[in-house]
Design a protein around this motif. Structure first.
Motif, PDB file in Angstrom:
ATOM      1  N   ASN A 137       7.192  18.288  -0.639  1.00  0.00           N
ATOM      2  CA  ASN A 137       7.205  19.582  -0.126  1.00  0.00           C
ATOM      3  C   ASN A 137       6.287  20.612  -1.136  1.00  0.00           C
ATOM      4  O   ASN A 137       5.668  21.347  -0.521  1.00  0.00           O
ATOM      5  N   SER A 138       6.545  20.684  -2.338  1.00  0.00           N
ATOM      6  CA  SER A 138       5.610  21.437  -3.148  1.00  0.00           C
ATOM      7  C   SER A 138       4.253  21.256  -2.955  1.00  0.00           C
ATOM      8  O   SER A 138       3.352  22.018  -3.267  1.00  0.00           O
ATOM      9  N   LYS A 139       3.811  19.956  -2.568  1.00  0.00           N
ATOM     10  CA  LYS A 139       2.395  19.399  -2.350  1.00  0.00           C
ATOM     11  C   LYS A 139       2.229  19.424  -0.636  1.00  0.00           C
ATOM     12  O   LYS A 139       0.989  18.760  -0.458  1.00  0.00           O
ATOM     13  N   LEU A 177       0.694  -1.157  -0.024  1.00  0.00           N
ATOM     14  CA  LEU A 177      -0.282  -0.068   0.133  1.00  0.00           C
ATOM     15  C   LEU A 177       0.952   1.344  -0.080  1.00  0.00           C
ATOM     16  O   LEU A 177       1.921   1.274   0.732  1.00  0.00           O
ATOM     17  N   ARG A 178       0.348   2.326  -0.441  1.00  0.00           N
ATOM     18  CA  ARG A 178       1.054   3.550  -0.630  1.00  0.00           C
ATOM     19  C   ARG A 178       0.107   4.496   0.263  1.00  0.00           C
ATOM     20  O   ARG A 178      -0.874   5.032   0.032  1.00  0.00           O
ATOM     21  N   LEU A 179       0.519   5.206   1.402  1.00  0.00           N
ATOM     22  CA  LEU A 179      -0.129   6.084   1.911  1.00  0.00           C
ATOM     23  C   LEU A 179       0.272   7.474   1.722  1.00  0.00           C
ATOM     24  O   LEU A 179       1.556   7.596   1.477  1.00  0.00           O
ATOM     25  N   SER A 180      -0.549   8.433   1.822  1.00  0.00           N
ATOM     26  CA  SER A 180      -0.300   9.769   1.679  1.00  0.00           C
ATOM     27  C   SER A 180      -0.605  10.838   2.841  1.00  0.00           C
ATOM     28  O   SER A 180      -1.763  10.299   3.413  1.00  0.00           O
ATOM     29  N   CYS A 181      -0.220  11.529   3.265  1.00  0.00           N
ATOM     30  CA  CYS A 181      -0.624  12.376   4.041  1.00  0.00           C
ATOM     31  C   CYS A 181      -0.431  14.195   3.661  1.00  0.00           C
ATOM     32  O   CYS A 181       0.843  14.304   3.629  1.00  0.00           O
ATOM     33  N   LYS A 182      -1.618  14.847   3.758  1.00  0.00           N
ATOM     34  CA  LYS A 182      -1.412  16.338   3.212  1.00  0.00           C
ATOM     35  C   LYS A 182      -1.527  17.204   4.554  1.00  0.00           C
ATOM     36  O   LYS A 182      -2.364  16.850   5.379  1.00  0.00           O
ATOM     37  N   ALA A 183      -0.726  18.218   4.650  1.00  0.00           N
ATOM     38  CA  ALA A 183      -0.858  19.162   5.570  1.00  0.00           C
ATOM     39  C   ALA A 183      -1.599  20.538   4.770  1.00  0.00           C
ATOM     40  O   ALA A 183      -1.177  21.302   4.565  1.00  0.00           O
ATOM     41  N   TYR A 184      -2.818  20.393   4.939  1.00  0.00           N
ATOM     42  CA  TYR A 184      -3.937  21.300   4.476  1.00  0.00           C
ATOM     43  C   TYR A 184      -3.844  22.724   5.466  1.00  0.00           C
ATOM     44  O   TYR A 184      -3.801  22.408   6.708  1.00  0.00           O
ATOM     45  N   GLY A 185      -3.531  23.595   4.863  1.00  0.00           N
ATOM     46  CA  GLY A 185      -3.552  24.954   5.708  1.00  0.00           C
ATOM     47  C   GLY A 185      -2.035  25.275   5.929  1.00  0.00           C
ATOM     48  O   GLY A 185      -1.870  26.588   6.682  1.00  0.00           O
ATOM     49  N   SER A 186      -0.870  24.448   5.726  1.00  0.00           N
ATOM     50  CA  SER A 186       0.141  24.779   5.923  1.00  0.00           C
ATOM     51  C   SER A 186       0.853  25.706   4.733  1.00  0.00           C
ATOM     52  O   SER A 186       0.414  25.203   3.537  1.00  0.00           O
ATOM     53  N   ILE A 187       1.586  26.517   4.907  1.00  0.00           N
ATOM     54  CA  ILE A 187       2.268  27.163   3.673  1.00  0.00           C
ATOM     55  C   ILE A 187       3.355  26.606   3.552  1.00  0.00           C
ATOM     56  O   ILE A 187       4.096  25.635   4.451  1.00  0.00           O
ATOM     57  N   PHE A 188       4.112  26.450   2.311  1.00  0.00           N
ATOM     58  CA  PHE A 188       5.242  25.758   1.648  1.00  0.00           C
ATOM     59  C   PHE A 188       6.291  26.019   2.588  1.00  0.00           C
ATOM     60  O   PHE A 188       7.277  25.012   2.915  1.00  0.00           O
ATOM     61  N   SER A 189       6.523  27.170   2.866  1.00  0.00           N
ATOM     62  CA  SER A 189       7.866  27.417   3.362  1.00  0.00           C
ATOM     63  C   SER A 189       8.130  26.760   5.057  1.00  0.00           C
ATOM     64  O   SER A 189       9.058  26.437   5.514  1.00  0.00           O
TER      65      SER A 189
END
Length: 120
Positions: A75-77, A17-29
């Motif tokens: 990091n871009s995503k 399996l491949r899991l993903s986790c996104k940090a919504y609301g965070s800015i790139f830097s």
């Protein structure tokens, strides 16, 4: 920041399996400056760190997943991934991501996890 993990499911022993986790609301830097970790938890047990990746790309794994799991980040995503191969029934757990610190503190609130179930 809201952390949202995805990609879990039911898989057979030795599957992947491949899991993903996104940090919504965070800015790139901000995101790219964070050391990030993947954690898992089984009901009734403490949350366990399974893999971490520093802002600079240094990677560590727990002994239980070393050689089978691969952590990466985009990091871009504002996303971290966990590629899980050769899964075992004992990998069954809810998986989460969050920041990592040696002190055991977390910069962000725990978000939604993703359930991984490995059948024998």
């Amino acid at each position: 920041v809201q952390l949202q993990a995805s990609g879990g499911g039911l898989v057979q022993h030795e599957g992947s399996l491949r899991l993903s986790c996104k940090a919504y609301g965070s800015i790139f830097s901000v995101f790219r400056s964070k050391d990030m970790g993947w954690y898992r938890q089984v009901p009734g047990k403490e949350r366990e760190l399974v893999a971490r990746i520093s802002a600079g790309g240094d990677i560590k794994y727990s002994d239980s997943v070393k050689g089978r799991f691969t952590i990466s980040r985009d990091n871009s995503k504002k996303t971290v991934h966990l590629q899980m191969n050769n899964l075992r029934p004992e990998d069954t757990a809810d998986y989460y991501c969050n920041t990592y610190s040696p002190s055991g503190t977390y910069d962000w609130a725990w978000g939604t996890g993703t359930l991984v179930t490995v059948s024998s």
